[in-house]
Design a protein around this motif. Structure first.
Motif, PDB file in Angstrom:
ATOM      1  N   GLU A 490     -10.270   8.987   8.953  1.00 45.10           N
ATOM      2  CA  GLU A 490     -11.010   9.314   8.044  1.00 45.10           C
ATOM      3  C   GLU A 490     -11.333   8.884   6.501  1.00 45.10           C
ATOM      4  OE1 GLU A 490     -13.328  12.832  10.676  1.00 45.10           O
ATOM      5  OE2 GLU A 490     -12.562  13.206   8.428  1.00 45.10           O
ATOM      6  N   SER A 491      -9.563   8.719   6.095  1.00 41.71           N
ATOM      7  CA  SER A 491      -9.698   8.398   4.801  1.00 41.71           C
ATOM      8  C   SER A 491      -8.065   8.483   4.292  1.00 41.71           C
ATOM      9  CB  SER A 491      -9.574   9.132   3.531  1.00 41.71           C
ATOM     10  OG  SER A 491      -8.816  10.888   4.189  1.00 41.71           O
ATOM     11  N   VAL A 492      -8.006   6.988   3.388  1.00 34.72           N
ATOM     12  CA  VAL A 492      -6.130   6.891   3.014  1.00 34.72           C
ATOM     13  C   VAL A 492      -6.019   7.627   1.244  1.00 34.72           C
ATOM     14  CG1 VAL A 492      -4.440   5.102   2.855  1.00 34.72           C
ATOM     15  CG2 VAL A 492      -6.297   5.133   5.001  1.00 34.72           C
ATOM     16  N   TYR A 493      -4.910   8.121   0.617  1.00 37.11           N
ATOM     17  CA  TYR A 493      -5.072   8.031  -0.433  1.00 37.11           C
ATOM     18  C   TYR A 493      -2.841   7.588  -0.742  1.00 37.11           C
ATOM     19  CZ  TYR A 493      -7.487  12.107   0.737  1.00 37.11           C
ATOM     20  OH  TYR A 493      -9.112  13.348   1.365  1.00 37.11           O
ATOM     21  N   PHE A 494      -3.110   6.270  -1.175  1.00 37.00           N
ATOM     22  CA  PHE A 494      -1.912   5.935  -1.941  1.00 37.00           C
ATOM     23  C   PHE A 494      -1.567   5.570  -2.537  1.00 37.00           C
ATOM     24  CE2 PHE A 494      -4.737   2.348  -1.463  1.00 37.00           C
ATOM     25  CZ  PHE A 494      -4.241   1.311  -2.420  1.00 37.00           C
ATOM     26  N   VAL A 495      -0.247   6.069  -2.847  1.00 35.89           N
ATOM     27  CA  VAL A 495       0.409   5.458  -4.796  1.00 35.89           C
ATOM     28  C   VAL A 495       1.170   4.966  -4.782  1.00 35.89           C
ATOM     29  CG1 VAL A 495       2.778   6.459  -5.946  1.00 35.89           C
ATOM     30  CG2 VAL A 495       1.340   8.216  -4.382  1.00 35.89           C
ATOM     31  N   THR A 496       0.992   3.883  -5.826  1.00 35.92           N
ATOM     32  CA  THR A 496       1.719   2.668  -5.803  1.00 35.92           C
ATOM     33  C   THR A 496       1.233   2.424  -7.287  1.00 35.92           C
ATOM     34  OG1 THR A 496       1.284   0.619  -5.029  1.00 35.92           O
ATOM     35  CG2 THR A 496      -0.760   1.271  -5.648  1.00 35.92           C
ATOM     36  N   HIS A 497       2.662   1.318  -7.409  1.00 31.39           N
ATOM     37  CA  HIS A 497       2.554   0.783  -8.857  1.00 31.39           C
ATOM     38  C   HIS A 497       2.563  -0.974  -8.962  1.00 31.39           C
ATOM     39  CE1 HIS A 497       4.716   3.591 -11.133  1.00 31.39           C
ATOM     40  NE2 HIS A 497       5.744   3.838  -9.544  1.00 31.39           N
ATOM     41  N   ASP A 498       1.696  -1.161  -7.801  1.00 34.54           N
ATOM     42  CA  ASP A 498       1.630  -2.329  -7.788  1.00 34.54           C
ATOM     43  C   ASP A 498       0.004  -2.234  -7.745  1.00 34.54           C
ATOM     44  OD1 ASP A 498       0.136  -5.139  -6.618  1.00 34.54           O
ATOM     45  OD2 ASP A 498       1.608  -4.909  -4.743  1.00 34.54           O
ATOM     46  N   VAL A 499      -0.058  -2.944  -9.332  1.00 33.17           N
ATOM     47  CA  VAL A 499      -2.105  -2.619  -9.780  1.00 33.17           C
ATOM     48  C   VAL A 499      -2.584  -3.915  -8.405  1.00 33.17           C
ATOM     49  CG1 VAL A 499      -1.240  -2.191 -11.614  1.00 33.17           C
ATOM     50  CG2 VAL A 499      -1.657  -4.720 -11.008  1.00 33.17           C
ATOM     51  N   ASP A 500      -2.501  -5.263  -8.107  1.00 30.12           N
ATOM     52  CA  ASP A 500      -3.352  -5.675  -7.424  1.00 30.12           C
ATOM     53  C   ASP A 500      -3.519  -5.130  -6.084  1.00 30.12           C
ATOM     54  OD1 ASP A 500      -3.379  -7.397  -9.720  1.00 30.12           O
ATOM     55  OD2 ASP A 500      -2.294  -9.269  -8.965  1.00 30.12           O
ATOM     56  N   LEU A 501      -2.527  -4.035  -5.335  1.00 32.22           N
ATOM     57  CA  LEU A 501      -3.007  -4.007  -4.337  1.00 32.22           C
ATOM     58  C   LEU A 501      -3.975  -3.312  -4.096  1.00 32.22           C
ATOM     59  CD1 LEU A 501      -1.299  -3.767  -0.836  1.00 32.22           C
ATOM     60  CD2 LEU A 501      -0.835  -1.988  -1.680  1.00 32.22           C
ATOM     61  N   ALA A 502      -3.446  -1.805  -5.255  1.00 28.29           N
ATOM     62  CA  ALA A 502      -4.900  -0.820  -5.458  1.00 28.29           C
ATOM     63  C   ALA A 502      -6.322  -0.969  -5.557  1.00 28.29           C
ATOM     64  CB  ALA A 502      -3.785  -0.362  -6.841  1.00 28.29           C
ATOM     65  N   LEU A 503      -6.321  -1.604  -6.333  1.00 27.57           N
ATOM     66  CA  LEU A 503      -6.961  -2.488  -7.413  1.00 27.57           C
ATOM     67  C   LEU A 503      -8.452  -3.472  -5.952  1.00 27.57           C
ATOM     68  CD1 LEU A 503      -7.169  -3.411 -10.484  1.00 27.57           C
ATOM     69  CD2 LEU A 503      -7.930  -2.068  -9.738  1.00 27.57           C
ATOM     70  N   THR A 504      -7.274  -3.724  -4.490  1.00 25.90           N
ATOM     71  CA  THR A 504      -8.377  -4.962  -3.782  1.00 25.90           C
ATOM     72  C   THR A 504      -8.462  -3.853  -2.590  1.00 25.90           C
ATOM     73  OG1 THR A 504      -5.709  -5.346  -3.656  1.00 25.90           O
ATOM     74  CG2 THR A 504      -7.496  -6.964  -4.738  1.00 25.90           C
ATOM     75  N   HIS A 505      -7.796  -2.719  -2.664  1.00 23.68           N
ATOM     76  CA  HIS A 505      -7.378  -1.979  -1.077  1.00 23.68           C
ATOM     77  C   HIS A 505      -8.582  -0.826  -1.472  1.00 23.68           C
ATOM     78  CE1 HIS A 505      -5.333  -4.665   1.811  1.00 23.68           C
ATOM     79  NE2 HIS A 505      -5.054  -5.220   0.155  1.00 23.68           N
ATOM     80  N   ALA A 506      -8.534   0.200  -2.767  1.00 22.77           N
ATOM     81  CA  ALA A 506      -9.226   1.013  -2.768  1.00 22.77           C
ATOM     82  C   ALA A 506     -10.643   1.347  -3.207  1.00 22.77           C
ATOM     83  CB  ALA A 506      -8.164   1.923  -3.759  1.00 22.77           C
TER      84      ALA A 506
END
Length: 587
Positions: A490-506
């Motif tokens: 149902e949901s995914v919460y993820f910690v990252t320093h890859d800002v592009d990964l965060a912005l394109t998948h969240a």
């Protein structure tokens, strides 16, 4: 090239200088790899094949390529772990100055080659920061007063003075990474080899590390850095790029030439490079106007709260990590958590799993306080994948790892069930995977195994700590897309320093700074405030700038390849409309 004198270099003790068979000379390169081929004892094919490369003193070599291409094997051959710690079939040779690595003991090699591993937890042995930094020189018999002076200089240069007196067990992943770098600096080796350092560092800290490595090269040291995130690694101003694929060198030369052959679906390059690559493909294929897929909009029906933090305080040692943090994460939402190293990102989710208990405040899962549930019960709802996969792996075989949890919870636990979990994480094709020791896998493979273990408990929510670490850009992108498409998740919460990964998948971005929420909103909302973005040690990448300029999908960001194709489709549509108007006017 001779090393230039510097105040930092003058601190070196004679017994810290690299051991060589004759010392540095102008006639020999600092590093020479000749015809290197290596097959691991359990491997069917060589991990690296007939590789030859040289590195001069003062030079920086960036090594890139897809996961499993042989990058880490090259690092192990250079720092002596191959053949001394990893048995297998080895041909060819590796030389540092005039010293043949295979003929020197690891103790001597460590004085020539400073290594920073992908997973810093594997190389930190001291209980405190100072004990860790002192470990190397103490073993070389350096006088205590000289060690103390050296520690002070290294901590200042590495930017970790704020970690003074801290227990290493209480450090964040990024802080451990910086400590590992500082540990390498303590011995002033001739050559530094750094294996994917950026995954654990916030962008501002990563830029600082790149500056340190560039300074070392300018002083005459050699630097070999393995990194998937090429755009950020360009801050290091590498002299050359070695691109590996399937264990072989596909390219060795200047950065500009590398951009001509780099696949932006595999390595993370500046958006302009990705656009040029897709434009070349479009010209060759003669693509039509309907080539690019229509971007999807952001999710709107996020459901009720799944995980709620109310005024949560957490103290680790004498460090106040979370300071009255409040946040509500929804049941059907993909949430990325960004922020500086040590800001409390990992602590936030460890508190949710009761791996840490808050000093004050409450945490609820599906409306019930976590204090009313055991860790095992919480793991059925929140499948947690650690930043360091070795923290999750304890069994003798992959099979035992995957079936341990389901067996204890009365869930299916046969080989078919295990293989299905491996298939979801792209590990099912590895030969004899079920019978392999988990710690024999590469770091990236261990990360995917850790995810498979979490999925085996069939949780409705996944919590991922640095999911892209150890994965090439293409694998990380497919990984996140595959996770989002898992049935029943149902949901995914993820910690990252890859800002592009965060912005394109969240769908939503939380930014934490100093243990509190500094920003909360859609990807587009949080990056609009550039001043606040930079205040949280984040950087505006070329992909962020391109998404803001083109606005292909309201509220969402696209990855480089998808955005490049959308841009080209837009250009093609514009040309078609112009040609149609011209034809009409002509008629």
């Amino acid at each position: 090239m001779r090393r230039s004198a510097s105040p930092f270099a003058s601190l070196a003790h004679d017994r810290w200088r690299p051991l060589t068979a004759g010392g540095p000379t102008s006639s020999a390169p600092l590093l020479r790899v000749e015809g290197l081929t290596f097959r691991y004892r359990r491997g069917r094919q060589p991990a690296i094949r007939d590789l030859s490369v040289e590195l001069e003193a003062g030079e920086v070599l960036l090594v890139a390529g897809p996961s499993g291409c042989g990058k880490s094997t090259l690092i192990r051959a250079v720092n002596g772990l191959i053949p001394h710690a990893y048995p297998g079939d080895l041909t060819g040779s590796v030389w540092i100055d005039h010293a043949r690595i295979a003929e020197r003991p690891l103790r001597e090699i460590a004085r020539m080659v400073g290594t920073v591993l992908q997973d810093p937890a594997k190389q930190i042995v001291g209980s405190t920061v100072e004990a860790e930094l002192a470990f190397g020189p103490e073993n070389l018999g350096v006088p205590p007063a000289a060690i103390r002076d050296r520690i002070a200089a290294v901590m200042a240069r590495a930017g970790i003075v704020g970690l003074q007196g801290r227990d290493t067990a209480a450090l964040s992943g990024g802080e451990r990474q910086l400590l590992a770098v500082a540990g390498a600096l303590m011995l002033t080796p001739s050559l530094y080899v750094i294996d994917e350092p950026l995954a654990n560092l916030d962008p501002a800290t990563a830029a600082r590390l790149m500056a340190i490595l560039r300074e070392l090269a300018d002083e005459g040291h050699g630097v070999v850095i393995v990194e998937h995130r090429v755009e950020e690694a360009l801050d290091l101003r590498p002299d050359r790029v070695l691109y590996l694929d399937a264990g072989e060198a596909r390219y060795l030369g200047p950065v500009e030439g590398f951009f001509e052959v780099a696949d932006p679906g595999v390595v993370k390059v500046p958006f302009e490079v990705a656009l040029a690559h897709e434009r070349r493909l479009a010209r060759r294929a003669g693509l039509s106007e309907g080539w690019a897929a229509t971007p999807k909009g952001a999710a709107t029906n996020v459901g009720p709260p799944r995980l709620v933090f109310e005024s949560v305080h957490v103290t680790l040692g004498d460090q106040h990590v979370l300071r009255g943090l409040s946040a509500s994460l929804a049941q059907r939402q993909i949430v990325a958590v960004l922020g500086p190293n040590g800001s409390g990102k990992t602590t936030l989710f460890r508190t949710a799993l009761r791996l840490l208990e808050p000093d004050a405040g409450t945490v609820t899962v599906d409306g019930e306080r976590t204090t009313q549930r055991s860790v095992a019960q919480l793991a059925r709802v929140l499948g947690y994948v650690f930043q360091s996969p070795s923290q999750m792996l304890f069994a003798r075989t992959v099979r035992e790892e995957l079936l341990f949890g389901p067996r204890n919870l009365g869930l299916p636990h046969d080989d078919g069930f295990a293989m299905e979990a491996l298939r979801r994480t792209e590990l099912h094709d590895l030969e004899g995977i079920l019978d392999r020791p988990p710690l024999s896998l590469s770091f990236g493979q261990q990360k995917r195994l850790a995810l498979a273990i979490a999925l085996a408990l069939q949780p409705p929510t996944l919590v991922l700590d640095e999911p892209s670490a150890g994965q090439d850009h293409g694998t990380a992108t497919r990984f996140m897309a595959a996770v989002a498409g898992i049935p029943g998740l149902e949901s995914v919460y993820f910690v990252t320093h890859d800002v592009d990964l965060a912005l394109t998948h969240a769908d939503r971005i939380l930014v934490i700074r100093d243990g509190q929420i500094a920003a909360d909103g859609s990807p587009r909302e949080v990056v609009q405030d550039e001043e606040a973005w930079r205040a949280c040690n984040l950087r505006r990448t070329s992909l962020i700038a391109a998404n803001l300029a083109w606005e292909p999908a309201p509220g969402r960001f696209l990855d480089a390849v998808t955005l490049a194709r959308a841009v080209l489709a837009h250009e093609l549509a514009g040309r078609s409309a112009g040609e149609a108007r011209a034809a009409g006017e002509g008629g």
